[in-house]
Motif scaffolding. Structure first.
Motif, PDB file in Angstrom:
ATOM      1  N   UNK A  65       4.523  16.492   6.297  1.00  0.00           N
ATOM      2  CA  UNK A  65       5.900  16.958   6.437  1.00  0.00           C
ATOM      3  C   UNK A  65       6.420  16.872   7.864  1.00  0.00           C
ATOM      4  N   UNK A  66       5.527  16.835   8.853  1.00  0.00           N
ATOM      5  CA  UNK A  66       5.959  16.755  10.248  1.00  0.00           C
ATOM      6  C   UNK A  66       6.194  15.308  10.681  1.00  0.00           C
ATOM      7  N   UNK A  67       5.458  14.376  10.091  1.00  0.00           N
ATOM      8  CA  UNK A  67       5.547  12.978  10.517  1.00  0.00           C
ATOM      9  C   UNK A  67       6.749  12.249   9.908  1.00  0.00           C
ATOM     10  N   UNK A  68       7.083  12.566   8.687  1.00  0.00           N
ATOM     11  CA  UNK A  68       8.167  11.851   7.993  1.00  0.00           C
ATOM     12  C   UNK A  68       9.504  11.929   8.731  1.00  0.00           C
ATOM     13  N   UNK A  69       9.940  13.106   9.188  1.00  0.00           N
ATOM     14  CA  UNK A  69      11.231  13.131   9.904  1.00  0.00           C
ATOM     15  C   UNK A  69      11.195  12.379  11.238  1.00  0.00           C
ATOM     16  N   UNK A  70      10.034  12.376  11.894  1.00  0.00           N
ATOM     17  CA  UNK A  70       9.913  11.623  13.145  1.00  0.00           C
ATOM     18  C   UNK A  70      10.046  10.133  12.859  1.00  0.00           C
ATOM     19  N   UNK A  71       9.371   9.678  11.819  1.00  0.00           N
ATOM     20  CA  UNK A  71       9.465   8.266  11.427  1.00  0.00           C
ATOM     21  C   UNK A  71      10.899   7.912  11.078  1.00  0.00           C
ATOM     22  N   UNK A  72      11.558   8.754  10.323  1.00  0.00           N
ATOM     23  CA  UNK A  72      12.948   8.475   9.929  1.00  0.00           C
ATOM     24  C   UNK A  72      13.878   8.422  11.140  1.00  0.00           C
ATOM     25  N   UNK A  73      13.656   9.293  12.117  1.00  0.00           N
ATOM     26  CA  UNK A  73      14.479   9.284  13.327  1.00  0.00           C
ATOM     27  C   UNK A  73      14.272   7.990  14.107  1.00  0.00           C
ATOM     28  N   UNK A  85      11.320   1.650   7.557  1.00  0.00           N
ATOM     29  CA  UNK A  85      10.030   2.340   7.611  1.00  0.00           C
ATOM     30  C   UNK A  85       8.887   1.330   7.615  1.00  0.00           C
ATOM     31  N   UNK A  86       8.990   0.337   6.756  1.00  0.00           N
ATOM     32  CA  UNK A  86       7.931  -0.674   6.672  1.00  0.00           C
ATOM     33  C   UNK A  86       7.748  -1.409   7.995  1.00  0.00           C
ATOM     34  N   UNK A  87       8.850  -1.766   8.636  1.00  0.00           N
ATOM     35  CA  UNK A  87       8.759  -2.479   9.913  1.00  0.00           C
ATOM     36  C   UNK A  87       8.092  -1.622  10.987  1.00  0.00           C
ATOM     37  N   UNK A  88       8.498  -0.358  11.060  1.00  0.00           N
ATOM     38  CA  UNK A  88       7.936   0.544  12.073  1.00  0.00           C
ATOM     39  C   UNK A  88       6.453   0.795  11.799  1.00  0.00           C
ATOM     40  N   UNK A  89       6.106   1.041  10.544  1.00  0.00           N
ATOM     41  CA  UNK A  89       4.708   1.309  10.198  1.00  0.00           C
ATOM     42  C   UNK A  89       3.858   0.066  10.424  1.00  0.00           C
ATOM     43  N   UNK A  90       4.366  -1.110  10.047  1.00  0.00           N
ATOM     44  CA  UNK A  90       3.633  -2.364  10.267  1.00  0.00           C
ATOM     45  C   UNK A  90       3.374  -2.581  11.760  1.00  0.00           C
ATOM     46  N   UNK A  91       4.398  -2.366  12.569  1.00  0.00           N
ATOM     47  CA  UNK A  91       4.277  -2.538  14.011  1.00  0.00           C
ATOM     48  C   UNK A  91       3.260  -1.557  14.598  1.00  0.00           C
ATOM     49  N   UNK A  92       3.329  -0.305  14.180  1.00  0.00           N
ATOM     50  CA  UNK A  92       2.390   0.710  14.676  1.00  0.00           C
ATOM     51  C   UNK A  92       0.963   0.387  14.244  1.00  0.00           C
ATOM     52  N   UNK A  93       0.801  -0.069  13.021  1.00  0.00           N
ATOM     53  CA  UNK A  93      -0.532  -0.404  12.520  1.00  0.00           C
ATOM     54  C   UNK A  93      -1.110  -1.606  13.261  1.00  0.00           C
ATOM     55  N   UNK A  94      -0.287  -2.629  13.489  1.00  0.00           N
ATOM     56  CA  UNK A  94      -0.752  -3.807  14.242  1.00  0.00           C
ATOM     57  C   UNK A  94      -1.220  -3.399  15.630  1.00  0.00           C
ATOM     58  N   UNK A 123       0.849  -1.183   0.000  1.00  0.00           N
ATOM     59  CA  UNK A 123       0.000   0.000   0.000  1.00  0.00           C
ATOM     60  C   UNK A 123       0.884   1.231   0.000  1.00  0.00           C
ATOM     61  N   UNK A 124       0.315   2.345  -0.381  1.00  0.00           N
ATOM     62  CA  UNK A 124       1.020   3.616  -0.357  1.00  0.00           C
ATOM     63  C   UNK A 124       0.412   4.468   0.749  1.00  0.00           C
ATOM     64  N   UNK A 125       1.282   5.033   1.579  1.00  0.00           N
ATOM     65  CA  UNK A 125       0.832   5.903   2.659  1.00  0.00           C
ATOM     66  C   UNK A 125       1.509   7.252   2.480  1.00  0.00           C
ATOM     67  N   UNK A 126       0.723   8.293   2.485  1.00  0.00           N
ATOM     68  CA  UNK A 126       1.286   9.642   2.402  1.00  0.00           C
ATOM     69  C   UNK A 126       1.505  10.177   3.807  1.00  0.00           C
ATOM     70  N   UNK A 127       2.715  10.643   4.069  1.00  0.00           N
ATOM     71  CA  UNK A 127       3.059  11.205   5.371  1.00  0.00           C
ATOM     72  C   UNK A 127       3.151  12.711   5.261  1.00  0.00           C
TER      73      UNK A 127
END
Length: 73
Positions: A12-20, A29-38, A6-10
């Motif tokens: 501008x404030x969320x993307x740097x937090x995710x990257x950090x 990114x996929x692992x973190x997003x999958x974990x958060x979604x679960x 799937x495509x998720x649009x982040x």
């Protein structure tokens, strides 16, 4: 890992937090997003089940979390 893509649009404030978080945890990114979604989906499902069970619990005198805790401890 196979699965759906799937495509998720982040914003501008969320993307740097995710990257950090990814850099500091060593996860992608996929692992973190999958974990958060679960986790989020599990919480939503729990809340849904709780709403469904509340009328039955209330009928038996369980009105708060403390009532349940007192009964099982």
């Amino acid at each position: 890992m196979k699965g759906n893509t799937i495509t998720v649009r982040l914003d501008d404030e969320l993307a740097p937090i995710l990257d950090q978080v990814c850099r500091s945890s060593g996860r992608t990114r996929s692992e973190v997003i999958r974990s958060a979604l679960k986790r989020h989906l599990a919480i939503l499902r729990f809340q849904q089940l709780r709403r469904q069970a509340m009328p039955f619990a209330a009928a038996h005198g369980y009105l708060t979390d403390e009532d349940v805790f007192d009964s099982v401890s």
